[in-house]
Design a protein around this motif. Structure first.
Motif, PDB file in Angstrom:
ATOM      1  N   GLY A 156       0.802  -1.116  -0.153  1.00  0.00           N
ATOM      2  CA  GLY A 156      -0.015  -0.061   0.003  1.00  0.00           C
ATOM      3  C   GLY A 156       0.690   1.506  -0.029  1.00  0.00           C
ATOM      4  N   LYS A 157       1.928   1.392   0.583  1.00  0.00           N
ATOM      5  CA  LYS A 157       2.830   2.318   0.975  1.00  0.00           C
ATOM      6  C   LYS A 157       3.317   2.641  -0.547  1.00  0.00           C
ATOM      7  CE  LYS A 157       2.680   3.305   5.552  1.00  0.00           C
ATOM      8  NZ  LYS A 157       2.455   4.530   6.107  1.00  0.00           N
ATOM      9  N   ILE A 158       4.041   1.566  -1.184  1.00  0.00           N
ATOM     10  CA  ILE A 158       4.505   1.816  -2.579  1.00  0.00           C
ATOM     11  C   ILE A 158       3.529   2.435  -3.341  1.00  0.00           C
ATOM     12  CG2 ILE A 158       5.520   0.411  -4.664  1.00  0.00           C
ATOM     13  CD1 ILE A 158       6.688  -1.368  -2.237  1.00  0.00           C
ATOM     14  N   SER A 214      12.198   6.704  -3.018  1.00  0.00           N
ATOM     15  CA  SER A 214      12.734   7.539  -1.668  1.00  0.00           C
ATOM     16  C   SER A 214      13.405   6.698  -0.839  1.00  0.00           C
ATOM     17  CB  SER A 214      11.984   8.735  -1.261  1.00  0.00           C
ATOM     18  OG  SER A 214      10.825   7.900  -0.738  1.00  0.00           O
ATOM     19  N   PRO A 215      14.297   7.035  -0.006  1.00  0.00           N
ATOM     20  CA  PRO A 215      14.915   6.189   1.070  1.00  0.00           C
ATOM     21  C   PRO A 215      13.945   5.712   1.948  1.00  0.00           C
ATOM     22  CG  PRO A 215      16.376   8.086   0.688  1.00  0.00           C
ATOM     23  CD  PRO A 215      14.961   8.317   0.070  1.00  0.00           C
ATOM     24  N   ASP A 216      12.868   6.247   2.297  1.00  0.00           N
ATOM     25  CA  ASP A 216      11.808   5.937   3.286  1.00  0.00           C
ATOM     26  C   ASP A 216      10.942   4.955   2.719  1.00  0.00           C
ATOM     27  OD1 ASP A 216      10.961   8.150   1.675  1.00  0.00           O
ATOM     28  OD2 ASP A 216       9.210   8.099   3.132  1.00  0.00           O
ATOM     29  N   ILE A 217      10.729   4.789   1.224  1.00  0.00           N
ATOM     30  CA  ILE A 217       9.994   3.873   0.723  1.00  0.00           C
ATOM     31  C   ILE A 217      10.965   2.588   0.332  1.00  0.00           C
ATOM     32  CG2 ILE A 217       8.706   3.214  -1.272  1.00  0.00           C
ATOM     33  CD1 ILE A 217       7.057   5.040   0.655  1.00  0.00           C
ATOM     34  N   ASN A 256      -4.020   0.516   3.254  1.00  0.00           N
ATOM     35  CA  ASN A 256      -2.881   0.108   3.737  1.00  0.00           C
ATOM     36  C   ASN A 256      -2.665  -0.917   4.704  1.00  0.00           C
ATOM     37  OD1 ASN A 256      -2.129   1.840   1.619  1.00  0.00           O
ATOM     38  ND2 ASN A 256      -1.395   3.549   3.014  1.00  0.00           N
ATOM     39  N   GLN A 257      -3.782  -1.512   5.118  1.00  0.00           N
ATOM     40  CA  GLN A 257      -3.536  -2.566   6.129  1.00  0.00           C
ATOM     41  C   GLN A 257      -4.083  -3.658   5.565  1.00  0.00           C
ATOM     42  OE1 GLN A 257      -2.352  -1.765   9.341  1.00  0.00           O
ATOM     43  NE2 GLN A 257      -2.124   0.446   8.512  1.00  0.00           N
TER      44      GLN A 257
END
Length: 434
Positions: free
Chosen positions: A49-51, A284-287, A401-402
């Motif tokens: 979900g984040k991606i 990005s680094p956080d992803i 996202n869950q």
């Protein structure tokens, strides 16, 4: 006295097969999800979900993302007209297999991931009638409803509309689909109605647009939220207005969940973007931690092209695909329900060459074939029981996202598809207490 198995069969016929046309056989074998597997699926759902949300927000800004995911012609032109909200990815289903090498995700459905209502009915009936010790039913309808409300609020605020405490909700799909599986849709409709909301289902061709307001003429109500249950690709085939219907819904004083922009990440090319090292710097680094999580469960995946990079070296694409036939799977990047998916080992050499030549025309991916798991499943037709050794896949839902439950299919077909002949079923799913 009627035994539990017969009562369960009658329950499923009543709730899911009132027209007698349901293709799935009835399984008496449940799938029991361990706490460990539950945690793994939860991590995968969150990361995926984040991606996807990251890709939504970067799509227009990053030409490399568009290079991988972009559609040709009319579809891409229409997608450019669709609103991208602060949050877009409400529902998705990830098709995975539990292999000897661990979980393997082979594709995803990010537009209209069905099966959740069917699973709910199967599991409810199984627990109430057959019974099962030491397990519990996963929450499904509650998380769907909360997700709808969450995205309704996001879209209403984005459009400057009043956020109603009890918006009117309509599921939308084509009339032939409503007639075919109305029982499944009613599982969710009845749940939403019990929460005190007006909820119905309608063919989108029947919606009435007055300015930017939308009405359901079948029950004479104004609509606030449409829960879309058809794919964007179906618009030219079934919508009287074609793609323009999506634009009209997009611009109206309503929320549409999933919004039509979700088609952008529905392409199987999303797996290339995630898996192929050459696109690492897109993220990005956080992803990247989420990218690594999904990479671990994706099989080797590349875009099909005349020249492909394999093991860091440029090679002749056609020669490679033909030579490695028995360990490869070719897929059209923009198809669904196992349509246009070809396993090399199941094709003759001549058939495979034709498939390869078609794939080289564009918009195809190639994956390494995985070792498919099997399990014994007992099926019941209301009279007799029979046990089969079936190929199965275990598909987690991503709701907002869950992790939101599992859809488990089993079949004699390697694609676990209901599109071909043979034995096919859906297993009720329960979480082990320990």
């Amino acid at each position: 006295m009627t035994n539990p198995e017969n009562l369960y069969f009658e329950y499923v016929q009543q709730h899911l097969n009132p027209l007698g046309i349901r293709r799935a056989a009835l399984s008496l074998t449940p799938f029991l999800c361990s706490q460990k597997l539950y945690s793994q699926f939860s991590q995968i759902a969150v990361s995926y979900g984040k991606i996807l949300e990251y890709v939504f927000q970067r799509y227009e800004k990053d030409p490399r993302i568009r290079e991988v995911l972009g559609y040709d012609g009319d579809l891409e032109n229409h997608l450019k007209k669709m609103t991208v909200y602060p949050e877009n990815m409400a529902f998705a289903r990830l098709d995975t297999f539990i292999t000897e090498d661990g979980l393997r995700m082979v594709e995803s459905n990010t537009e209209t991931p069905g099966g959740n209502e069917e699973q709910t009915a199967l599991e409810t009936g199984f627990l109430e009638i057959v019974g099962l010790e030491g397990c519990k039913q996963l929450s499904r309808l509650e998380v769907v409803f909360k997700t709808l409300m969450h995205h309704y609020k996001i879209q209403a605020e984005y459009k400057g509309l009043p956020v109603k405490k009890h918006p009117t909700i309509n599921l939308i799909t084509w009339q032939w689909d409503i007639d075919r599986i109305r029982g499944e849709y009613d599982v969710l409709i009845n749940y939403i109605q019990k929460q005190g909301f007006l909820c119905d289902i309608i063919d989108p061709n029947k919606l009435v647009f007055e300015g930017k307001d939308v009405f359901n003429p079948e029950n004479d109500t104004q609509v606030d939220l449409l829960y879309r249950r058809f794919t964007t690709d179906e618009l030219p085939k079934h919508a009287d207005k074609g793609f323009e219907l999506a634009k009209q819904m997009n611009d109206a004083n309503i929320a549409v969940v999933n919004p039509f922009c979700t088609k952008r990440v529905d392409s199987k090319n999303i797996m290339v973007l995630i898996k192929d090292d050459i696109y690492t710097d897109v993220f990005s680094p956080d992803i990247l931690e989420h990218v690594r999580t999904i990479r671990d469960v994706l099989p080797w995946t590349l875009k099909v092209a005349a020249e492909m990079i394999v093991d860091g070296k440029p090679i002749d694409g056609r020669k490679f695909l033909v030579q490695e036939k028995d360990r490869l799977v070719l897929k059209h990047a923009n198809s669904y329900s196992s349509v246009s998916v070809y396993l090399g080992e199941d094709q003759t050499d001549e058939q495979w060459k034709e498939i390869v030549d078609e794939a080289l025309k564009g918009d195809h991916i190639v994956q390494e074939e995985i070792k498919l798991p099997t399990m014994p499943v007992t099926l019941f037709d209301g009279t007799a029981k029979e046990t089969y050794d079936l190929i199965y896949n275990v598909n987690p839902y991503m709701f907002n996202n869950q992790f939101g439950g599992i859809y488990v299919r089993a079949s004699t077909d390697k694609l676990t598809s209901f599109k071909v002949g043979g034995v096919a079923t859906v297993l009720p799913v329960f979480l082990k207490n320990t």
